[in-house]
Motif scaffolding. Structure first.
Motif, PDB file in Angstrom:
ATOM      1  N   ALA A 107      20.675  23.613  -8.786  1.00 40.89           N
ATOM      2  CA  ALA A 107      20.775  22.881 -10.052  1.00 40.89           C
ATOM      3  C   ALA A 107      21.607  23.634 -11.086  1.00 40.89           C
ATOM      4  CB  ALA A 107      19.388  22.610 -10.605  1.00 40.89           C
ATOM      5  N   GLY A 108      22.109  24.826 -10.704  1.00 38.63           N
ATOM      6  CA  GLY A 108      22.989  25.574 -11.607  1.00 38.63           C
ATOM      7  C   GLY A 108      22.373  26.794 -12.251  1.00 38.63           C
ATOM      8  N   ASN A 109      21.152  27.165 -11.888  1.00 32.65           N
ATOM      9  CA  ASN A 109      20.498  28.347 -12.452  1.00 32.65           C
ATOM     10  C   ASN A 109      20.773  29.589 -11.590  1.00 32.65           C
ATOM     11  OD1 ASN A 109      19.230  26.871 -14.588  1.00 32.65           O
ATOM     12  ND2 ASN A 109      17.773  26.089 -13.051  1.00 32.65           N
ATOM     13  N   PHE A 126      14.425  48.981  -3.082  1.00 29.12           N
ATOM     14  CA  PHE A 126      15.852  48.658  -3.209  1.00 29.12           C
ATOM     15  C   PHE A 126      16.499  48.448  -1.843  1.00 29.12           C
ATOM     16  CE2 PHE A 126      20.185  50.486  -3.210  1.00 29.12           C
ATOM     17  CZ  PHE A 126      20.833  49.527  -3.975  1.00 29.12           C
ATOM     18  N   PHE A 127      15.991  49.131  -0.822  1.00 33.66           N
ATOM     19  CA  PHE A 127      16.598  49.068   0.505  1.00 33.66           C
ATOM     20  C   PHE A 127      16.041  47.917   1.356  1.00 33.66           C
ATOM     21  CE2 PHE A 127      16.751  53.469  -0.919  1.00 33.66           C
ATOM     22  CZ  PHE A 127      18.088  53.764  -0.749  1.00 33.66           C
ATOM     23  N   LYS A 128      15.059  47.165   0.865  1.00 36.84           N
ATOM     24  CA  LYS A 128      14.444  46.118   1.663  1.00 36.84           C
ATOM     25  C   LYS A 128      15.359  44.885   1.681  1.00 36.84           C
ATOM     26  CE  LYS A 128       9.754  44.593   2.593  1.00 36.84           C
ATOM     27  NZ  LYS A 128       9.648  45.413   3.798  1.00 36.84           N
ATOM     28  N   ASP A 129      15.856  44.497   2.872  1.00 34.60           N
ATOM     29  CA  ASP A 129      16.846  43.409   2.958  1.00 34.60           C
ATOM     30  C   ASP A 129      16.167  42.062   3.214  1.00 34.60           C
ATOM     31  OD1 ASP A 129      16.026  44.071   5.457  1.00 34.60           O
ATOM     32  OD2 ASP A 129      18.001  43.972   6.399  1.00 34.60           O
ATOM     33  N   ASP A 130      15.257  41.676   2.305  1.00 29.60           N
ATOM     34  CA  ASP A 130      14.657  40.341   2.315  1.00 29.60           C
ATOM     35  C   ASP A 130      15.525  39.409   1.461  1.00 29.60           C
ATOM     36  OD1 ASP A 130      12.717  41.528   3.755  1.00 29.60           O
ATOM     37  OD2 ASP A 130      11.056  41.050   2.389  1.00 29.60           O
ATOM     38  N   LEU A 131      15.482  38.141   1.797  1.00 30.11           N
ATOM     39  CA  LEU A 131      16.233  37.169   1.014  1.00 30.11           C
ATOM     40  C   LEU A 131      15.720  37.114  -0.423  1.00 30.11           C
ATOM     41  CD1 LEU A 131      18.486  35.053   1.097  1.00 30.11           C
ATOM     42  CD2 LEU A 131      16.788  33.344   1.778  1.00 30.11           C
ATOM     43  N   LYS A 132      14.418  37.379  -0.574  1.00 28.76           N
ATOM     44  CA  LYS A 132      13.850  37.404  -1.925  1.00 28.76           C
ATOM     45  C   LYS A 132      14.487  38.498  -2.776  1.00 28.76           C
ATOM     46  CE  LYS A 132       9.260  35.701  -0.604  1.00 28.76           C
ATOM     47  NZ  LYS A 132       7.813  36.026  -0.544  1.00 28.76           N
ATOM     48  N   ASN A 133      14.937  39.580  -2.124  1.00 23.37           N
ATOM     49  CA  ASN A 133      15.495  40.735  -2.814  1.00 23.37           C
ATOM     50  C   ASN A 133      17.018  40.562  -2.942  1.00 23.37           C
ATOM     51  OD1 ASN A 133      15.562  43.213  -4.081  1.00 23.37           O
ATOM     52  ND2 ASN A 133      15.577  44.387  -2.176  1.00 23.37           N
ATOM     53  N   SER A 134      17.448  39.463  -3.560  1.00 25.62           N
ATOM     54  CA  SER A 134      18.879  39.162  -3.661  1.00 25.62           C
ATOM     55  C   SER A 134      19.160  38.445  -4.977  1.00 25.62           C
ATOM     56  CB  SER A 134      19.326  38.281  -2.487  1.00 25.62           C
ATOM     57  OG  SER A 134      18.693  37.013  -2.556  1.00 25.62           O
ATOM     58  N   ILE A 135      20.448  38.225  -5.226  1.00 27.37           N
ATOM     59  CA  ILE A 135      20.890  37.448  -6.383  1.00 27.37           C
ATOM     60  C   ILE A 135      21.301  36.064  -5.897  1.00 27.37           C
ATOM     61  CG2 ILE A 135      22.660  37.204  -8.158  1.00 27.37           C
ATOM     62  CD1 ILE A 135      20.639  39.287  -8.838  1.00 27.37           C
ATOM     63  N   GLY A 136      20.774  35.001  -6.541  1.00 32.86           N
ATOM     64  CA  GLY A 136      21.145  33.642  -6.200  1.00 32.86           C
ATOM     65  C   GLY A 136      22.006  33.020  -7.294  1.00 32.86           C
ATOM     66  N   ILE A 137      23.159  32.437  -6.897  1.00 34.28           N
ATOM     67  CA  ILE A 137      24.081  31.902  -7.884  1.00 34.28           C
ATOM     68  C   ILE A 137      24.661  30.585  -7.354  1.00 34.28           C
ATOM     69  CG2 ILE A 137      26.106  33.154  -6.986  1.00 34.28           C
ATOM     70  CD1 ILE A 137      26.942  33.603  -9.910  1.00 34.28           C
ATOM     71  N   ASN A 142      33.761  22.222  -1.851  1.00 34.01           N
ATOM     72  CA  ASN A 142      34.295  20.862  -1.648  1.00 34.01           C
ATOM     73  C   ASN A 142      33.636  19.862  -2.602  1.00 34.01           C
ATOM     74  OD1 ASN A 142      35.960  21.769   0.449  1.00 34.01           O
ATOM     75  ND2 ASN A 142      34.287  21.518   1.946  1.00 34.01           N
ATOM     76  N   GLY A 143      33.433  20.287  -3.830  1.00 40.25           N
ATOM     77  CA  GLY A 143      32.870  19.432  -4.851  1.00 40.25           C
ATOM     78  C   GLY A 143      31.376  19.268  -4.804  1.00 40.25           C
ATOM     79  N   LYS A 144      30.716  19.922  -3.867  1.00 34.65           N
ATOM     80  CA  LYS A 144      29.264  19.796  -3.749  1.00 34.65           C
ATOM     81  C   LYS A 144      28.595  21.124  -4.148  1.00 34.65           C
ATOM     82  CE  LYS A 144      29.442  16.391   0.007  1.00 34.65           C
ATOM     83  NZ  LYS A 144      29.021  16.081   1.383  1.00 34.65           N
ATOM     84  N   ASN A 145      27.423  21.009  -4.801  1.00 33.76           N
ATOM     85  CA  ASN A 145      26.672  22.200  -5.219  1.00 33.76           C
ATOM     86  C   ASN A 145      25.982  22.855  -4.016  1.00 33.76           C
ATOM     87  OD1 ASN A 145      27.332  21.948  -7.920  1.00 33.76           O
ATOM     88  ND2 ASN A 145      25.550  20.640  -8.381  1.00 33.76           N
ATOM     89  N   GLN A 146      26.187  24.158  -3.918  1.00 39.16           N
ATOM     90  CA  GLN A 146      25.468  24.955  -2.906  1.00 39.16           C
ATOM     91  C   GLN A 146      24.938  26.228  -3.578  1.00 39.16           C
ATOM     92  OE1 GLN A 146      27.102  25.430   0.991  1.00 39.16           O
ATOM     93  NE2 GLN A 146      28.219  23.471   0.940  1.00 39.16           N
ATOM     94  N   ALA A 147      23.966  26.844  -2.945  1.00 35.91           N
ATOM     95  CA  ALA A 147      23.347  28.073  -3.488  1.00 35.91           C
ATOM     96  C   ALA A 147      23.777  29.266  -2.638  1.00 35.91           C
ATOM     97  CB  ALA A 147      21.832  27.950  -3.502  1.00 35.91           C
ATOM     98  N   LEU A 148      24.379  30.266  -3.285  1.00 36.51           N
ATOM     99  CA  LEU A 148      24.830  31.481  -2.580  1.00 36.51           C
ATOM    100  C   LEU A 148      23.912  32.642  -2.976  1.00 36.51           C
ATOM    101  CD1 LEU A 148      26.906  32.974  -0.808  1.00 36.51           C
ATOM    102  CD2 LEU A 148      28.213  33.415  -2.921  1.00 36.51           C
ATOM    103  N   PHE A 149      23.281  33.214  -1.966  1.00 41.26           N
ATOM    104  CA  PHE A 149      22.417  34.384  -2.183  1.00 41.26           C
ATOM    105  C   PHE A 149      23.146  35.618  -1.651  1.00 41.26           C
ATOM    106  CE2 PHE A 149      19.687  30.714  -2.042  1.00 41.26           C
ATOM    107  CZ  PHE A 149      18.809  30.928  -3.096  1.00 41.26           C
ATOM    108  N   ILE A 150      23.199  36.689  -2.458  1.00 33.92           N
ATOM    109  CA  ILE A 150      24.002  37.863  -2.114  1.00 33.92           C
ATOM    110  C   ILE A 150      23.257  39.146  -2.472  1.00 33.92           C
ATOM    111  CG2 ILE A 150      25.210  37.699  -4.343  1.00 33.92           C
ATOM    112  CD1 ILE A 150      27.633  38.937  -2.982  1.00 33.92           C
TER     113      ILE A 150
END
Length: 457
Positions: A107-109, A126-137, A142-150
């Motif tokens: 939704a853009g948050n 800091f070293f735990k590579d869980d998806l929860k331990n990431s930045i979501g943007i 192609n004109g559609k909203n998607q969520a990128l976690f990094i």
């Protein structure tokens, strides 16, 4: 029983471990308070830059673009509107994430997962590579909203440094342990020597060679230990001399008494000689009685068995009483007694101080020739000061340091059977000491001697 060496080594190891633990806790607190949000801001900036690059490179397919980003040691996870996700680069260990979070990013948050990640209170989170331990943007594909976690691939970015730091910490601890084991040996060695020296002293050997040239506490301890050994040696020599002197002082009058008693019992002597012998026996008995009293007094004062019973009394009257009690002695030698005794009230043990004046005055009478003079003065400054001065034979200067020693007799030529036992001045000195006072002496041969006593008011 655990040795000192073991205790010191164990203490050093415990200190190292506790210090490491405290340092880790402080470092973790600093990371949680300062670095965690700062680290998230950096990753957020990188994520925003990735979005910017994608939006300005529309010719490159999203799969290739994200793969290129992942090759720079990042972990990426792209989720479309149907909540289907795809990983790029090294996969996450755990992909569980609340759908509401994904929908919020779609939704853009922005999702601040690193600062909100609570799987661990320690910096190791800091070293735990869980998806929860990431930045979501949010990201438009192609004109559609998607969520990128990094999140950065910490294993690839810092893997070598983790090994280096682990090796550094491990080698530091091991080398510290080796150095502790070696250096503690040098620390404990002089203490072991002191232990051996203690056993030697216990066996009666006072000749010690200790390393006392060190400038630290061990060197000071060795020097003090050497001084203690010297003092103990002197004390042992004094004890042996004391026993020898006591034995001699007792044996001499007993031999006289025994000899004269046998002579009287055999009735081989005239009545006049028998009467003279009885006088000698009486005199020697009195000498033995005086000796035993002085020894008992010294013993009780040494052990502090006899309490100093302080009470106020007239000091000048006490000294005059001693003068009256000794009148038959000084009048027989036609001595002059000069008194300057103002009214003085002192708080002290009356019985003990009486012994002081009796010993000093009878000594002055004994060593002052006929028609001599004895001066007794008293005055008050900061203390109460009493001086006893005579015009007698005097004491050689080299003997003055020893006159308060027990059984010391300055006149080496006189026999032990004469009056005196060498304990009088020792008793005087001890009594003055237990009263917290001081006694000094000055003397010149053939001119006289002066004793100065200071007592607290």
């Amino acid at each position: 029983m655990k040795s000192l060496y073991f205790r010191i080594v164990t203490t050093f190891i415990v200190v190292a471990l506790v210090s490491g633990l405290i340092a880790f806790l402080i470092s973790n607190f600093y990371y949680q308070a300062k670095l965690k949000e700062f680290n998230e801001e950096k990753i957020l900036e990188i994520a925003q830059e990735i979005v910017f690059l994608h939006e300005n490179s529309a010719d490159l397919p999203i799969d290739q673009f994200l793969t290129s980003i992942a090759n720079m040691n990042f972990q990426l996870y792209l989720v479309d509107e149907t909540l289907n996700g795809e990983s790029f680069g090294e996969g996450f260990r755990n992909y569980s994430l609340d759908e509401n979070i994904i929908k919020s990013v779609l939704a853009g948050n922005t999702y601040h997962g690193i600062s909100e990640f609570q799987s661990s209170l320690f910096v190791t989170g800091f070293f735990k590579d869980d998806l929860k331990n990431s930045i979501g943007i949010p990201l438009k594909v192609n004109g559609k909203n998607q969520a990128l976690f990094i999140r950065p691939n910490v294993e690839k970015q810092f893997g070598e440094m983790r090994i280096v730091f682990s090796l550094l910490l491990g080698l530091t601890f091991l080398l510290s342990l080796v150095l502790i084991l070696v250096l503690t040996t040098y620390l404990v060695r002089p203490i072991k020597k002191l232990t051996k020296a203690t056993r030697k002293i216990a066996s009666g050997n006072y000749n010690l060679q200790l390393e006392s040239n060190r400038g630290d506490e061990i060197g000071a301890l060795a020097r003090d230990f050497g001084l203690m050994a010297t003092s103990l040696q002197k004390l042992d020599e004094m004890r042996q001399e004391f026993v020898s002197n006591v034995s001699h002082e007792i044996q001499s009058p007993l031999t006289s008494i025994q000899g004269f008693t046998k002579a009287i019992r055999t009735k081989s002597v005239s009545p006049e000689d028998a009467d003279r012998y009885l006088g000698i026996i009486e005199k020697e008995s009195a000498r033995l009685s005086s000796l035993s009293k002085q020894l008992l007094m010294l013993s009780s004062l040494d052990k502090q068995v006899k309490a100093v019973e302080k009470a106020p009394f007239r000091l000048d009257e006490q000294i005059r009483e001693v003068i009256l009690l000794t009148e038959w002695q000084w009048s027989r030698k036609k001595l002059h007694i000069e008194l300057d005794l103002p009214e003085l009230i002192i708080e002290a043990d009356k019985q003990l101080l009486f012994q002081v004046w009796m010993n000093l005055i009878t000594n002055s009478i004994k060593f002052t020739g006929d028609h001599g003079t004895i001066f007794i003065d008293a005055f008050v400054d900061e203390d109460i000061v009493v001086t006893v001065r005579d015009t007698g034979a005097g004491i050689p200067e080299d003997e003055l340091p020893y006159i308060f020693d027990r059984f010391y007799m300055g006149d080496k030529s006189r026999a032990r059977t004469s009056e005196g036992s060498g304990l009088g001045l020792s008793v005087v000195k001890k009594i003055i000491d237990v009263h917290g006072g001081s006694i000094g002496v000055t003397s010149k041969l053939r001119e006289g001697t002066e004793f100065t006593i200071r007592l607290a008011r």
